[in-house]
Design an enzyme around this catalytic site. Structure first.
Site, short mmCIF file in Angstrom:
data_model
loop_
_atom_site.label_atom_id
_atom_site.label_comp_id
_atom_site.label_asym_id
_atom_site.label_seq_id
_atom_site.Cartn_x
_atom_site.Cartn_y
_atom_site.Cartn_z
N ARG A 260 0.83 -1.21 0.00
CA ARG A 260 0.00 0.00 0.00
C ARG A 260 0.87 1.27 0.00
NH1 ARG A 260 -1.84 0.90 4.38
NH2 ARG A 260 -1.07 -0.90 5.53
N ARG B 109 1.79 -12.29 -2.05
CA ARG B 109 0.41 -12.46 -1.59
C ARG B 109 -0.35 -13.47 -2.43
NH1 ARG B 109 -1.80 -9.78 3.00
NH2 ARG B 109 -0.36 -8.09 3.47
N ASP C 232 -9.62 -10.95 7.84
CA ASP C 232 -9.05 -9.59 7.88
C ASP C 232 -9.97 -8.46 8.30
OD1 ASP C 232 -6.60 -8.12 7.36
OD2 ASP C 232 -7.64 -7.19 5.69
N LYS D 7 -3.03 -12.61 11.43
CA LYS D 7 -4.49 -12.79 11.41
C LYS D 7 -4.88 -13.97 10.50
CE LYS D 7 -5.51 -8.64 9.94
NZ LYS D 7 -4.13 -8.16 9.83
N THR D 8 -4.34 -13.93 9.29
CA THR D 8 -4.70 -14.99 8.33
C THR D 8 -4.13 -16.33 8.79
OG1 THR D 8 -4.55 -13.33 6.58
CG2 THR D 8 -4.63 -15.62 5.88
N SER E 133 -1.20 -5.54 9.58
CA SER E 133 -0.73 -6.42 8.52
C SER E 133 0.50 -7.23 8.96
CB SER E 133 -0.36 -5.57 7.32
OG SER E 133 0.03 -6.39 6.27
N HIS F 213 -10.34 -4.45 12.25
CA HIS F 213 -9.29 -5.05 11.44
C HIS F 213 -8.87 -6.32 12.17
CE1 HIS F 213 -5.16 -4.79 9.30
NE2 HIS F 213 -6.07 -5.21 8.46
N LYS G 61 -8.99 -2.42 0.85
CA LYS G 61 -8.82 -1.55 2.00
C LYS G 61 -9.57 -0.22 1.80
CE LYS G 61 -6.54 -3.69 5.23
NZ LYS G 61 -6.63 -5.12 5.22
#
Ligand SMILES: Nc1ncnc2c1ncn2[C@@H]1O[C@H](COP(=O)(O)OP(=O)(O)OP(=O)(O)O)[C@@H](O)[C@H]1O
Ligand SMILES: O=C([O-])CC(=O)C(=O)O
Length: 682
Positions: free
Chosen positions: A197, A460, A396, A381-382, A377, A359, A340
């Site tokens: 990003r 990714r 997410d 989380k994933t 990030s 988030h 996002k």
């Protein structure tokens, strides 16, 4: 939650896809009255003043169910002009365009009042005009010249491809040379100059209601509405001028009462693939009467040419207009900006309905016990929500309303760097046909090398939810029983797990201490300590206080038994000295939280610096692992580093939260900081 239910969900999801597959790229019968029905729906629950909604000046590219306009109404004069314009088309160049634009702008409002059906249209709408063959020819030329009030739907683009099937997507991406099929039949693309990003080029329109509500600052950089319009028009112009434009129509939010319809118009076919994976896919019926609440335009690699004159930092521009629910992305191909962008929009809208937006990832156990994992990030989380023992709600972005938590998305976006098939088996298995790889390095035979960081560390993969076989039906679960804050501590001093009091939970929620991991943002090349409020500061459009208050209310109202701070970052020393926490150990910790056994563990006294209490033992874990000081060879260095981090906590508190608030809030916050942290006197 039986295997049967999971199966059913998969079918449900696949039905949506199958429905989407069967929809040929089509042009819907749209008129231009905007999203008033949807606005009304939202309005019921929000505290938005009705006049603010009425005042939304326009929401282009949207439709109305009513107000179909009979075709043969064009006055002869306009037909003549049209015919002349058609003839003139080949000779139109840049100098003629403004004249044409002026002509149309002047003519249209003049002739509109007397037209049948005009009461249902904005003065006169090219979307209605557009069904005439001549205007069909002209639209690509006319559309970009029009003021937004008149802007037609991209579905009227002569070569609009809408909600393509995976098969069609595959063909498009490969035949256009945007990507190639590699190892395990997966599509691979390269995102060009941007592999993460661009927060420094992310703007929010500072006008109207947003002016009062948004938490302005480095995250939400204010942008003039006129500048946004200029960028949006430029992006629309580009898209209208393309041979093919891709339109994805879908939803953000699994909860039908608060979900929003999102339209993403893209130049690149692989962006369309990304949206198909990541947003919630509509059924055929939903698509037939689709009416976007949010519209995002993404013209991919080409930046905004007039960025200097417009006072922007660069030609890359990711801008949101929260009032009109529009977004525009120019000059970056990094696909995470699209999801996002929609998330930032939801973070603005949901809290106003009393729904917490977060988030976080979420899972649910066999007993219906939901858990949420907040984290910036790269904090896990994933990774940690892909748990063979539990069902995945989402990885997410979630909402939390009166019914419980619900996913905002329809897929996952996993980091693949160093992906280990043994430790991250579910994610590894999800990387299959229809998944979309970004920036992964492959060898000559097309085999992925997940350890290769030469392109970026932020490699990714996006995939639809059903690639994780154990996902939750419909993307919803009940109220969470466990709340976990994932922090990736680049200093290596926070314990692998701490049990937080309610005050500490609030403190750490607003502080959001973690590290930005390499690659997720442009320019971040190594883990860098940061305070990202709500563990997602980069996407939080309201001030932190709005989310903190809602969070506290939710915790208290639902009697959440435990909030935990889990360090998935470094241990035995900071980045460069220590090592990343072992995933297996983190998983064991998470398992102890989720099965409740951590609540039976004896806790240490609060440590003298952070006041954190940690369990002395946890089943299956070496007790040494639970004490961060034991992992450091140099005890003095450990204490010095604790003190340094503690200072950062306090400075963050004073600078970003404590400053610019009322005296009463300051007193409260000061107390919170004092109770939670004790600065070590050495
Ligand atoms: N102890 C650990 N716990 C969790 N993840 C770890 C750990 N150690 C290393 N990792 C790695 O950290 C990365 C975490 O990425 P993951 O995609 O799960 O983060 P995320 O929070 O979902 O980020 P994003 O919001 O960007 O998708 C993975 O590459 C994972 O292999
Ligand atoms: O969208 C994602 O998952 C990636 C992410 O969190 C980020 O870009 O910070």
């Amino acid at each position: 939650m039986t295997a049967m239910t999971i199966e059913e969900t998969r079918h449900e999801d696949e039905k949506c896809m199958a429905d989407a597959h069967s929809v040929a790229p089509q042009k819907a019968e749209f008129t231009a009255l905007e999203n008033t029905e949807k606005d009304k729906k939202l309005d019921v629950k929000t505290d938005i003043e009705p006049c603010a909604l009425d005042a939304i000046p326009y929401a282009p590219f949207t439709c109305a169910k009513e107000g179909k306009v009979a075709e043969p109404w064009l006055p002869t004069t306009l037909r003549v002009i049209e015919a002349a314009l058609v003839k003139a088309t080949p000779v139109l160049d840049r100098t003629l365009r403004p004249i044409l634009s002026l002509l149309l702008r002047t003519l249209m409002p003049l002739i509109s009042p007397g037209l049948p059906g005009a009461h249902t249209l904005r003065p006169l709408c090219p979307a209605a005009l557009s069904r005439t063959p001549t205007v069909q020819t002209l639209l690509p030329i006319i559309a970009p010249l029009l003021p937004p009030t008149f802007a037609p739907s991209f579905l009227d683009h002569p070569a609009c491809k809408r909600n393509l099937s995976y098969e069609a997507l595959r063909w498009e991406v490969v035949s256009r040379g945007e990507g190639r099929v590699v190892d395990n039949d997966v599509m691979l693309v390269d995102t060009g100059a941007f592999t993460g990003r661009c927060p420094k080029d992310r703007y929010v329109v500072d006008a109207g209601e947003a002016h009062r509500r948004v938490g302005w600052g480095e995250v939400n950089i204010p942008l003039k509405e006129a500048t946004f319009d200029e960028v949006y028009a430029e992006c629309a112009r580009r898209l209208w001028g393309l041979k093919t434009v891709y339109v994805f129509d879908g939803f953000v939010g699994a909860s039908k009462s608060s979900r929003l319809a999102v339209r993403v118009v893209t130049e690149l076919a692989w962006h369309h693939h990304f949206c198909t994976n990541m947003f919630r896919r509509p059924t055929n019926e939903e698509l037939a009467e689709f009416c976007p609440d949010i519209t995002i335009l993404n013209s991919g690699p080409d930046g905004f040419a007039r960025w200097r004159e417009a006072g922007l930092r660069s030609a890359t521009c990711v801008a949101l207009d929260l009032n009109r629910r529009m977004g525009v992305i120019m000059g970056t191909q990094y696909s995470g900006e699209m999801k996002k962008g929609a998330f930032s929009m939801m973070n603005y809208l949901l809290p106003r309905q009393g729904t917490m937006s977060m988030h976080c990832s979420a899972t649910v156990g066999a007993a219906g016990d939901a858990a949420i994992f907040f984290g910036l990030s790269g904090t896990g989380k994933t990774t940690l929500s892909a748990d063979p023992e539990r069902l995945l709600v989402g990885d997410d972005e979630h909402g939390w309303d009166e019914e419980g938590v619900f996913n905002l998305e329809g897929g996952c976006y996993a980091k693949l760097i160093d992906l280990d098939p043994l430790k991250e088996a579910l994610i590894h298995a999800a990387v299959r046909r229809n998944a979309l790889l970004e920036n992964v390095v492959v060898d000559a035979s097309g085999m992925c090398n997940y350890c290769d960081k030469s392109r970026t560390e932020n490699t990714r993969c996006s995939y639809p939810m059903w690639h994780i076989p154990s996902h939750v039906p419909g993307g919803c679960a009940g109220h969470p029983r466990s709340v976990i804050f994932l922090t990736c501590d680049a200093f290596g001093v926070l314990p692998p797990v701490s049990v937080l009091s309610e005050e500490q939970a609030l403190y750490h929620f607003v502080s959001g201490y973690t590290a930005k991991v390499a690659g997720t943002e442009q320019g971040v090349v190594q883990p860098t300590a940061t305070f990202s409020t709500c563990f997602g500061g980069a996407f939080m459009t309201l001030p932190a206080r709005a989310y903190a208050e809602l969070f506290m209310r939710k915790l208290q109202r639902h009697g959440i038994p435990g909030v935990y701070l889990v360090n998935t970052g470094w241990t035995g020393g900071g980045y460069g000295v220590g090592r990343r926490m072992d995933i297996t150990a983190t998983r064991q910790i998470v398992a102890a939280i989720l099965d409740g056994s951590i609540r039976e563990a004896e806790l240490t006294l609060p440590d003298p610096v952070f006041q954190l209490r940690k369990p002395r033992t946890l089943r299956g874990l070496d007790p040494q692992v639970l004490d961060p000081s034991k992992a450091w060879e140099d005890g003095l260095a450990f204490h010095d580093t604790c003190a340094k981090l503690c200072e950062l906590f306090t400075a963050n508190f004073m600078n970003t939260l404590y400053a610019a608030t009322t005296q009463q809030a300051q007193d409260l916050e000061m107390k919170m900081n004092k109770d939670t942290l004790v600065v070590m006197s050495t």
